[in-house]
Write an enzyme that holds these catalytic residues in place. Structure first.
Site, PDB file in Angstrom:
ATOM      1  CG  ASN A 208      -0.117  -0.155   2.522  1.00  0.00           C
ATOM      2  OD1 ASN A 208       0.704   0.656   2.881  1.00  0.00           O
ATOM      3  ND2 ASN A 208      -0.443  -1.232   3.131  1.00  0.00           N
ATOM      4  N   GLY A 272       0.632   1.166  17.086  1.00  0.00           N
ATOM      5  CA  GLY A 272       0.508   0.406  15.824  1.00  0.00           C
ATOM      6  C   GLY A 272       0.023   1.413  14.735  1.00  0.00           C
ATOM      7  CB  ALA A 274       2.501  -0.828  10.785  1.00  0.00           C
ATOM      8  CE  LYS A 288       9.587 -11.555 -14.082  1.00  0.00           C
ATOM      9  NZ  LYS A 288      10.168 -10.991 -15.052  1.00  0.00           N
ATOM     10  CG  ASP A 304      -5.619  -7.109  13.634  1.00  0.00           C
ATOM     11  OD1 ASP A 304      -6.141  -6.742  12.851  1.00  0.00           O
ATOM     12  OD2 ASP A 304      -5.289  -6.410  14.695  1.00  0.00           O
TER      13      ASP A 304
HETATM   14  O1  C5P Z   1      -5.744  -2.276   8.780  1.00  0.00           O
HETATM   15  P1  C5P Z   1      -6.775  -1.732   9.860  1.00  0.00           P
HETATM   16  O2  C5P Z   1      -7.512  -0.625   9.473  1.00  0.00           O
HETATM   17  O3  C5P Z   1      -7.587  -2.918  10.725  1.00  0.00           O
HETATM   18  O4  C5P Z   1      -5.463  -1.223  11.098  1.00  0.00           O
HETATM   19  C1  C5P Z   1      -6.078  -0.776  12.219  1.00  0.00           C
HETATM   20  C2  C5P Z   1      -5.001  -0.837  13.206  1.00  0.00           C
HETATM   21  O5  C5P Z   1      -4.616  -2.208  13.185  1.00  0.00           O
HETATM   22  C3  C5P Z   1      -3.740  -0.098  12.943  1.00  0.00           C
HETATM   23  O6  C5P Z   1      -3.225   0.216  14.115  1.00  0.00           O
HETATM   24  C4  C5P Z   1      -2.678  -1.239  12.236  1.00  0.00           C
HETATM   25  O7  C5P Z   1      -1.619  -0.876  12.679  1.00  0.00           O
HETATM   26  C5  C5P Z   1      -3.270  -2.328  13.038  1.00  0.00           C
HETATM   27  N1  C5P Z   1      -3.166  -3.589  12.435  1.00  0.00           N
HETATM   28  C6  C5P Z   1      -2.381  -4.895  12.726  1.00  0.00           C
HETATM   29  N2  C5P Z   1      -2.378  -5.952  12.079  1.00  0.00           N
HETATM   30  C7  C5P Z   1      -2.997  -5.969  10.861  1.00  0.00           C
HETATM   31  C8  C5P Z   1      -4.008  -4.994  10.461  1.00  0.00           C
HETATM   32  C9  C5P Z   1      -3.763  -3.721  11.185  1.00  0.00           C
HETATM   33  O8  C5P Z   1      -1.571  -4.462  13.659  1.00  0.00           O
HETATM   34  N3  C5P Z   1      -2.802  -7.303  10.207  1.00  0.00           N
END
Ligand code: C5P
Length: 402
Positions: A208, A272, A274, A288, A304
């Site tokens: 992204n 978090g 990222a 490839k 998550d």
């Molecule tokens: O992607 P999303 O909107 O759910 O992200 C919300 C929060 O969850 C952010 O703080 C992101 O860093 C965290 N997150 C995570 N692991 C993931 C997806 C999101 O820690 N797989």
């Protein structure tokens, strides 16, 4: 809050023509109620009068390594007394001596003997400053944790234009206040930042637009406030900010999760930031993939990471998440706050018709807690990071006061 109150600051003054600025600096320091002691080098005494400094600081000025008082050895006494040693103005000579560990006069000996932080305010002709040897010395000192503030660029007293002028006293005071303002001292803060790359094959990935700038700005501010920062970063094009920051580089969400979980046990706060890829490729191809008319890639949901942190039963940190949304910003963020069991979520609008803030220097954040919310209006990410850390500190203290 008077952050310089009763701070014991030893000014090490060497012989640069910018020495006249020291008078104003001492006045400011004493106005802020710092306790000032002064050590002068031999050359500095050719430029200004010891008595003036004695009157301004209201204390004896030291310049002699053999001076003793009640059998106290002066260089050890002063080295132990200081909370901070400020070499100001610092000539190329004193910088070189400290870098080499020379101890041939009172000031250089104190610098070698002290455990206190040393901050250097360089002041010299721009060619002396730019010279490879001075630059090498400065690099060596920085590596040892010595701070170098300045110099400024501008017209120098000798008529040259360049980098080498001493910072002005009001800026030094501002930086000192910042230096002593460490509400996060002894705090461990972990921050995730940037995107993750999920490999399709050795040359392709899905990802992204996250730049990592928000997370890096938060890491910088947290370190500035005294925290021990662990910054776990996906692939970004950013230098590690200065300060007490341990950076761990990762590529994929699984790597990020491992880095987080391996280091989470002693963290007080987890942020978090990222933009973790929601999915990864089920069958990564180690060679490839040849071009085809149709390519079907099967994806599987990534773990998550933040939810795993917030569900820790032992040593759970205070957990702050981010939520990038294009519509129903607050509603979606609030849902994540609850579902992921976070303490705070920072929601931002990443729709294209706003300011495309996901890869930008600006942002706007809604801070949403379970019992309230607050808008941090459009600003540079660095400014927002400061405002956010301030709110985190206030809430953390409130929520942890039982
Ligand atoms: O992607 P999303 O909107 O759910 O992200 C919300 C929060 O969850 C952010 O703080 C992101 O860093 C965290 N997150 C995570 N692991 C993931 C997806 C999101 O820690 N797989």
């Amino acid at each position: 809050m008077i952050t310089l109150l009763k701070k014991r600051i030893l000014l090490g003054i060497s012989g640069s023509i910018a020495i006249y600025k020291v008078f104003e600096l001492i006045r400011y320091l004493r106005k802020k109620q710092a306790i000032v002691r002064i050590v002068m080098t031999k050359t500095s005494k050719k430029l200004i009068n010891k008595l003036s400094l004695q009157i301004l600081s209201n204390y004896k000025v030291f310049d002699d390594i053999f001076y003793t008082n009640n059998n106290n050895i002066i260089h050890i006494k002063l080295a132990k007394w200081a909370d901070l040693i400020l070499l100001v103005p610092a000539t190329a000579n004193i910088i070189a001596k400290v870098a080499l560990g020379l101890a041939d006069d009172l000031l250089s000996t104190i610098c070698l003997a002290t455990k206190a932080k040393i901050i250097i305010i360089p002041s010299m002709n721009n060619y002396m400053y730019k010279s490879p040897v001075t630059q090498h010395n400065i690099k060596t000192l920085r590596k040892r944790g010595i701070l170098i503030w300045g110099p400024n660029f501008g017209k120098q007293i000798c008529g040259d234009i360049g980098l080498g002028s001493m910072l002005n006293p009001n800026i030094i005071i501002k930086k000192l206040k910042q230096y002593f303002n460490t509400p996060l001292k002894n705090f461990n803060i972990m921050i995730t930042a940037g995107p993750t790359h999920e490999l399709i094959d050795p040359v392709r990935f899905i990802s992204n637009y996250s730049s990592g700038k928000m997370g890096f700005s938060i890491a910088y501010v947290a370190a500035l406030l005294g925290a021990n920062v662990t910054l776990i970063s996906g692939p970004v094009n950013l230098l590690t900010p200065p300060g007490n920051i341990k950076r761990i580089n990762v590529i994929s969400a699984l790597e990020m999760k491992k880095a987080v979980m391996d280091n989470i046990s002693n963290q007080n706060i987890f942020i978090g930031c990222a933009a973790v890829s929601d999915y990864r490729i089920i069958n990564f191809s180690s060679s490839k993939i040849a071009k085809k008319d149709n390519l079907i890639i099967n994806l599987i949901k990534n773990p998550d990471i933040i939810s795993e942190v917030s569900q820790l039963t032992k040593n759970r940190p205070y957990v702050i998440g981010f939520s990038a949304e294009t519509n129903l910003i607050k509603e979606h963020a609030r849902k994540k706050l609850i579902e992921k069991k976070l303490d705070l979520i920072c929601a931002n609008n990443v729709s294209k018709n706003r300011f495309n803030n996901i890869n930008n220097n600006y942002n706007e954040l809604y801070l949403i807690w379970h019992d309230g919310e607050m808008l941090l209006s459009l600003n540079k990410k660095q400014v927002l990071a400061k405002q956010l850390m301030k709110q985190i500190i206030i809430r953390y203290e409130k929520d942890n006061k039982h």
